[in-house]
Design a protein around this motif. Sequence first.
Motif, short mmCIF file in Angstrom:
data_model
loop_
_atom_site.label_atom_id
_atom_site.label_comp_id
_atom_site.label_asym_id
_atom_site.label_seq_id
_atom_site.Cartn_x
_atom_site.Cartn_y
_atom_site.Cartn_z
N LEU A 1 20.53 32.66 42.63
CA LEU A 1 19.45 33.27 43.43
C LEU A 1 19.42 34.78 43.22
N ARG A 2 20.60 35.39 43.11
CA ARG A 2 20.64 36.83 42.82
C ARG A 2 19.92 37.13 41.52
N ARG A 3 20.10 36.29 40.54
CA ARG A 3 19.52 36.51 39.21
C ARG A 3 18.02 36.20 39.16
N PHE A 4 17.58 35.22 39.92
CA PHE A 4 16.20 34.75 39.77
C PHE A 4 15.24 35.18 40.88
N CYS A 5 15.74 35.83 41.93
CA CYS A 5 14.80 36.31 42.95
C CYS A 5 13.99 37.47 42.36
N SER A 6 12.83 37.70 42.92
CA SER A 6 12.01 38.81 42.41
C SER A 6 12.70 40.12 42.72
N LYS A 7 12.44 41.13 41.92
CA LYS A 7 13.08 42.44 42.11
C LYS A 7 12.67 43.08 43.43
N GLU A 8 11.52 42.68 43.95
CA GLU A 8 11.03 43.24 45.21
C GLU A 8 11.71 42.61 46.42
N GLY A 9 12.39 41.47 46.20
CA GLY A 9 13.02 40.76 47.30
C GLY A 9 12.06 39.75 47.90
N ASP A 10 12.57 38.95 48.83
CA ASP A 10 11.77 37.87 49.39
C ASP A 10 12.32 37.53 50.78
N ALA A 11 11.54 37.83 51.81
CA ALA A 11 11.97 37.60 53.19
C ALA A 11 12.25 36.12 53.45
N ASP A 12 11.51 35.21 52.82
CA ASP A 12 11.76 33.77 53.00
C ASP A 12 13.13 33.39 52.45
N LEU A 13 13.51 33.98 51.32
CA LEU A 13 14.84 33.70 50.76
C LEU A 13 15.94 34.21 51.67
N VAL A 14 15.70 35.34 52.31
CA VAL A 14 16.69 35.88 53.26
C VAL A 14 16.98 34.83 54.32
N LEU A 15 15.92 34.22 54.86
CA LEU A 15 16.10 33.23 55.91
C LEU A 15 16.82 31.98 55.42
N LYS A 16 16.65 31.65 54.14
CA LYS A 16 17.31 30.48 53.58
C LYS A 16 18.78 30.75 53.25
N VAL A 17 19.09 31.98 52.86
CA VAL A 17 20.46 32.35 52.49
C VAL A 17 21.29 32.69 53.72
N LEU A 18 20.66 33.22 54.74
CA LEU A 18 21.35 33.72 55.94
C LEU A 18 22.37 32.74 56.53
N PRO A 19 22.06 31.45 56.66
CA PRO A 19 23.06 30.55 57.25
C PRO A 19 24.38 30.49 56.45
N LEU A 20 24.31 30.74 55.16
CA LEU A 20 25.51 30.68 54.34
C LEU A 20 26.42 31.89 54.57
N ALA A 21 25.90 32.92 55.22
CA ALA A 21 26.72 34.08 55.56
C ALA A 21 27.75 33.72 56.63
#
Length: 164
Positions: free
Chosen positions: A96-116
């Motif tokens: 995900l670090r490699r393939f997310c857009s350079k601008e970032g993505d708020a939806d991805l934040v919400l999907k990754v957050l539980p893994l924190a």
Amino acid sequence: GNKIVGTAVRKHMQCWRSEVRRTATKAIGQLGKRGGEPSIKALCKCFEDTDAVVRTVALESLRRLSSRGDALTLAELCARLGHPQTETRVVVLQALRRFCSKEGDADLVLKVLPLAEDAVTEVRRAAADALAAVSPKQGAEGSKPALRALMVLLGDPLPPEPIE
């Protein structure tokens, strides 16, 4: 041509022998963008493999087939964030670090957050790295959840949000 070759090689990605899976996974990457959607899906499936080398080769091959912000790749990766295998969650977060857009993505934040808050330290570390990459780069609002999670991971939680 490439479609027939891709289909034949993808069949070998399911072989019981890890050496065969490694070779097939590398071969799919050599097709490059011509491998298309079926190859992207097959490579993402390789992140579930029990062989660490297959997972590593899959990530290298995926770099040849896909690009930052590719919707299919991101969807395939996100579908595996809850995988029971620790190693799968870690490699998916790295991807995900490699393939997310350079601008970032708020939806991805919400999907990754539980893994924190994952029970496994290695997953939490990978999630922190991924959150830094997927957090929106413009506008503070999109970055707040990721910042809060990172602060908790560092053992320095932010005060609760003020009531407005």
